[in-house]
Design a protein around this motif. Structure first.
Motif, short mmCIF file in Angstrom:
data_model
loop_
_atom_site.label_atom_id
_atom_site.label_comp_id
_atom_site.label_asym_id
_atom_site.label_seq_id
_atom_site.Cartn_x
_atom_site.Cartn_y
_atom_site.Cartn_z
N PHE A 1 69.45 25.06 -31.29
CA PHE A 1 68.26 24.32 -30.73
C PHE A 1 68.62 24.21 -29.53
CE2 PHE A 1 69.82 19.96 -30.66
CZ PHE A 1 70.87 20.06 -31.41
N MET B 1 75.96 18.97 -36.61
CA MET B 1 75.05 18.91 -35.41
C MET B 1 75.68 18.70 -34.07
SD MET B 1 71.87 16.00 -34.69
CE MET B 1 71.66 15.96 -32.99
N PHE C 1 73.00 23.55 -35.30
CA PHE C 1 72.82 22.55 -36.66
C PHE C 1 73.42 23.59 -37.85
CE2 PHE C 1 70.39 21.62 -40.34
CZ PHE C 1 70.60 20.37 -40.59
N ARG D 1 66.10 29.40 -36.27
CA ARG D 1 66.75 29.36 -37.54
C ARG D 1 67.89 30.51 -37.63
NH1 ARG D 1 64.12 26.45 -41.70
NH2 ARG D 1 61.95 26.24 -41.14
N CYS E 1 68.46 14.62 -33.55
CA CYS E 1 68.59 14.56 -35.26
C CYS E 1 67.30 14.28 -35.90
CB CYS E 1 69.74 13.45 -35.54
SG CYS E 1 70.37 13.40 -37.03
N ILE F 1 63.58 25.07 -32.08
CA ILE F 1 64.46 25.64 -33.02
C ILE F 1 64.64 26.83 -33.30
CG2 ILE F 1 65.56 24.67 -35.26
CD1 ILE F 1 64.10 22.10 -34.91
N LEU G 1 65.69 17.54 -36.03
CA LEU G 1 66.26 18.53 -36.93
C LEU G 1 66.00 18.26 -38.40
CD1 LEU G 1 69.44 19.20 -35.01
CD2 LEU G 1 67.77 20.82 -35.07
N ALA H 1 70.80 26.33 -37.72
CA ALA H 1 69.91 26.78 -36.50
C ALA H 1 70.76 26.53 -35.37
CB ALA H 1 68.81 25.66 -36.61
N LEU I 1 63.71 20.93 -40.29
CA LEU I 1 64.64 21.79 -41.19
C LEU I 1 64.90 21.34 -42.55
CD1 LEU I 1 67.19 23.11 -38.40
CD2 LEU I 1 65.36 24.38 -39.26
N THR J 1 61.87 19.61 -29.20
CA THR J 1 62.91 20.29 -29.86
C THR J 1 62.55 21.77 -30.22
OG1 THR J 1 63.91 18.25 -30.37
CG2 THR J 1 64.92 19.92 -31.40
#
Ligand code: A1D88
Length: 289
Positions: free
Chosen positions: A269, A242, A285, A262, A224, A260, A227, A267, A231, A258
């Motif tokens: 991930f 999430m 996410f 988009r 978390c 990721i 992210l 996203a 982002l 992590t």
């Protein structure tokens, strides 16, 4: 009719849970905030930084989802806090607004399903969170607990893990690297998740791990943070949803990347430990609408 069908949709928790600013700060440090850069996440780790009001990491909601004693409902004998071999399989959090720094929530936890995955039973439970004084809806958490050795009871298999999530073929758009402290589980557990497999070698081995792990929900908190950093520029008001699947254990001292990609809504991930094993898979996410 399988053995748990009569329990599906039963409410297992209907009560209040309170937290304060200190508890949210402790949770932030427990999921590694400040470890790589003590100045990077002061909105999560301090309550008195000028111009930077305290925010609560959205994954803190998972701690609220821990309040149910569903194992007794299923008639499972616990050794310590859970049957031997039980691990966290999947987790999601959906928030309608940022979590307040302190408050009292009303929690309602429902047993959604017990899937028969052959090698284990996957127990899915959902917690709805509202503010106790105003009844305002804050969000929900959903967890899937994988109890190894409790499968083959003739229940529904549930959705296949092989569908519904595809790793994009292009290189990740963002990569956030976070270290896990050697004492991470010792700090994280103070948030209220005190399973001995995070601290005791014997229990960790009995549950199928090499050594004491970082708790699954601790790993989820690291994801978390990654992210939010990758982002949302660290702003929790942008967090909507999430989800992810715990595919391999994380150990204190690991380095977590992590990665990721988009998408239109947010996203997808994965989290990879030490560049070699995917520990959180099928990650999704979404920004808040
Ligand atoms: C109380 C606990 C607290 C914790 O924090 S524990 C720490 C965090 N959790 C972990 O570290 C767990 C890491 N994951 C694993 O070790 C493994 O992963 C599992 C033991 C959970 C499962 O492994 P295997 O028994 O080998 O399962 P399979 O043969 O790969 O798949 C059998 C079916 O189970 C589904 N499945 C696999 N992994 C998970 C998962 N993590 N969550 C939910 N479902 C899972 C698959 O999809 C498939 O089912 P389909 O054939 O219908 O697709």
């Amino acid at each position: 009719m399988s053995k748990y069908d009569h329990l599906i949709d039963q409410e297992m928790v209907n009560g209040h849970w309170s937290w304060d600013s200190d508890r949210a700060l402790l949770y932030a440090v427990g999921v590694g905030a400040g470890l790589d850069d003590p100045l990077e996440e002061l909105q999560f780790t301090t309550e008195n930084t000028p111009g930077l009001p305290q925010q609560v990491i959205p994954s803190f909601a998972t701690i609220m989802g821990l309040q149910s004693d569903w194992m007794e409902l299923l008639g499972w004998q616990k050794v310590g806090l859970s049957p031997v071999g039980m691990v966290h399989g999947e987790q999601s959090v959906t928030l309608a607004r940022p979590l307040p720094v302190s408050g009292t929530a009303h929690l309602s936890t429902i047993l959604r399903q017990v899937y028969d995955k052959g090698s284990g039973a996957l127990v899915v439970q959902e917690t709805r969170i509202t503010l106790a004084d105003t009844n305002e809806y804050l969000g929900s958490t959903c967890s899937g607990i994988f109890a190894q050795g409790k499968g083959n009871f003739g229940g529904p298999r549930g959705p296949s893990g092989a569908t519904g999530w595809d790793q994009p073929s292009r290189a990740p758009d963002v990569k956030i690297t976070l270290p896990v402290g050697l004492n991470q589980s010792l700090v994280y557990r103070l948030s209220g998740d005190r399973h001995p497999h995070g601290t005791e070698p014997t229990r960790a081995r009995a549950d199928g791990f090499e050594k004491p792990i970082l708790y699954g929900l601790g790993t989820y908190g690291f994801a978390c943070r990654a992210l939010l950093r990758g982002l949302c520029e660290g702003d929790v008001t942008r967090f909507g949803h999430m989800a992810g699947r715990f595919s391999k254990p994380v150990y204190p001292g690991d380095r977590l990347d992590t990665v990721i990609w988009r998408t239109e809504e947010g996203a997808v991930f994965q989290m990879i430990a030490n560049g070699e094993r995917v520990v959180l898979d099928r990650g999704v996410f979404r920004f808040r609408e």
